[in-house]
Design a protein around this motif. Structure first.
Motif, PDB file in Angstrom:
ATOM      1  N   LYS A  15       0.816  -1.219   0.000  1.00  0.00           N
ATOM      2  CA  LYS A  15       0.000   0.000   0.000  1.00  0.00           C
ATOM      3  C   LYS A  15       0.848   1.267   0.000  1.00  0.00           C
ATOM      4  O   LYS A  15       0.483   2.248  -0.632  1.00  0.00           O
ATOM      5  N   GLN A  16       1.973   1.256   0.699  1.00  0.00           N
ATOM      6  CA  GLN A  16       2.831   2.445   0.743  1.00  0.00           C
ATOM      7  C   GLN A  16       3.371   2.758  -0.654  1.00  0.00           C
ATOM      8  O   GLN A  16       3.310   3.885  -1.114  1.00  0.00           O
ATOM      9  N   ARG A  17       3.886   1.733  -1.330  1.00  0.00           N
ATOM     10  CA  ARG A  17       4.440   1.932  -2.679  1.00  0.00           C
ATOM     11  C   ARG A  17       3.361   2.429  -3.635  1.00  0.00           C
ATOM     12  O   ARG A  17       3.582   3.379  -4.394  1.00  0.00           O
ATOM     13  N   SER A  18       2.198   1.801  -3.607  1.00  0.00           N
ATOM     14  CA  SER A  18       1.135   2.161  -4.547  1.00  0.00           C
ATOM     15  C   SER A  18       0.552   3.536  -4.269  1.00  0.00           C
ATOM     16  O   SER A  18       0.293   4.307  -5.194  1.00  0.00           O
ATOM     17  N   ALA A  19       0.344   3.868  -2.993  1.00  0.00           N
ATOM     18  CA  ALA A  19      -0.177   5.195  -2.649  1.00  0.00           C
ATOM     19  C   ALA A  19       0.816   6.272  -3.059  1.00  0.00           C
ATOM     20  O   ALA A  19       0.432   7.303  -3.629  1.00  0.00           O
ATOM     21  N   GLN A  20       2.103   6.053  -2.803  1.00  0.00           N
ATOM     22  CA  GLN A  20       3.118   7.045  -3.158  1.00  0.00           C
ATOM     23  C   GLN A  20       3.243   7.178  -4.665  1.00  0.00           C
ATOM     24  O   GLN A  20       3.423   8.282  -5.187  1.00  0.00           O
ATOM     25  N   PHE A  21       3.127   6.065  -5.400  1.00  0.00           N
ATOM     26  CA  PHE A  21       3.174   6.076  -6.866  1.00  0.00           C
ATOM     27  C   PHE A  21       2.085   6.995  -7.412  1.00  0.00           C
ATOM     28  O   PHE A  21       2.352   7.882  -8.235  1.00  0.00           O
ATOM     29  N   PHE A  37      -5.752   1.787   6.433  1.00  0.00           N
ATOM     30  CA  PHE A  37      -5.784   2.473   5.147  1.00  0.00           C
ATOM     31  C   PHE A  37      -4.768   3.605   5.056  1.00  0.00           C
ATOM     32  O   PHE A  37      -4.529   4.326   6.006  1.00  0.00           O
ATOM     33  N   LEU A  38      -4.225   3.766   3.861  1.00  0.00           N
ATOM     34  CA  LEU A  38      -3.316   4.864   3.557  1.00  0.00           C
ATOM     35  C   LEU A  38      -3.999   5.703   2.474  1.00  0.00           C
ATOM     36  O   LEU A  38      -4.047   5.315   1.309  1.00  0.00           O
ATOM     37  N   ASP A  49      -8.353   4.890  -0.571  1.00  0.00           N
ATOM     38  CA  ASP A  49      -7.782   4.311   0.639  1.00  0.00           C
ATOM     39  C   ASP A  49      -7.022   3.043   0.271  1.00  0.00           C
ATOM     40  O   ASP A  49      -7.633   1.993   0.021  1.00  0.00           O
ATOM     41  N   PHE A  50      -5.705   3.150   0.234  1.00  0.00           N
ATOM     42  CA  PHE A  50      -4.872   2.010  -0.131  1.00  0.00           C
ATOM     43  C   PHE A  50      -4.773   1.057   1.051  1.00  0.00           C
ATOM     44  O   PHE A  50      -4.561   1.476   2.194  1.00  0.00           O
ATOM     45  N   ALA A  51      -4.939  -0.232   0.767  1.00  0.00           N
ATOM     46  CA  ALA A  51      -4.877  -1.274   1.785  1.00  0.00           C
ATOM     47  C   ALA A  51      -4.065  -2.437   1.242  1.00  0.00           C
ATOM     48  O   ALA A  51      -4.151  -2.773   0.052  1.00  0.00           O
ATOM     49  N   ASP A  52      -3.276  -3.048   2.119  1.00  0.00           N
ATOM     50  CA  ASP A  52      -2.519  -4.226   1.709  1.00  0.00           C
ATOM     51  C   ASP A  52      -3.472  -5.381   1.445  1.00  0.00           C
ATOM     52  O   ASP A  52      -4.382  -5.655   2.242  1.00  0.00           O
ATOM     53  N   ALA A  53      -3.264  -6.061   0.331  1.00  0.00           N
ATOM     54  CA  ALA A  53      -4.117  -7.178  -0.051  1.00  0.00           C
ATOM     55  C   ALA A  53      -3.813  -8.430   0.759  1.00  0.00           C
ATOM     56  O   ALA A  53      -4.641  -9.339   0.813  1.00  0.00           O
TER      57      ALA A  53
END
Length: 130
Positions: A15-21, A37-38, A49-53
């Motif tokens: 989620k951190q990588r995808s939200a920052q991307f 959520f991020l 809201d990005f969440a780890d799958a």
């Protein structure tokens, strides 16, 4: 109160990588984590809201963002600077092109998990953003 989209959950392998991307390309900020959520929040207050799958596979979705002509230029420059493959269509049959649908401009690209992201300068049907 009229119905408004408030948030959607975007599952990601990181989620951190995808939200920052997403935030980096769109010129937005990743907000502080809220529960699991991020969030990345757009100008109209819709949160992605990005969440780890976790162990679940990520099912790619499509997310489209309406931007001004100036914002399009800035985002597109960041896409090119990042060396990302972009397309004029969601089926990915026109790589290296942008489209001019509805009298505006549009382009698609994939995030690290395969979600198709899109920026457009006109609403579908040709309406200018208000």
């Amino acid at each position: 109160m009229p119905v408004q989209l408030n948030h959607t959950i975007v599952y990601a392998s990181d989620k951190q990588r995808s939200a920052q991307f997403l935030a980096d390309l769109l010129g937005l900020q990743v907000r502080p984590q809220y529960g699991p959520f991020l969030p990345v929040v757009t100008a109209n207050d819709v949160a992605l809201d990005f969440a780890d799958a976790g162990e679940r596979p990520v099912t790619p979705q499509h997310y489209a963002f309406l931007v001004s002509e100036e914002e399009f230029d800035a985002v597109f420059a960041r896409i090119e600077q990042a060396g990302l493959t972009y397309y004029a269509d969601p089926m990915r049959t026109r790589p290296g092109e942008i489209n001019h649908n509805d009298g505006g401009r549009g382009v698609y690209w994939a995030d690290p998990d395969g979600h198709m992201l899109e920026i457009i300068t006109r609403h579908y049907g040709g309406e200018e953003p208000s």
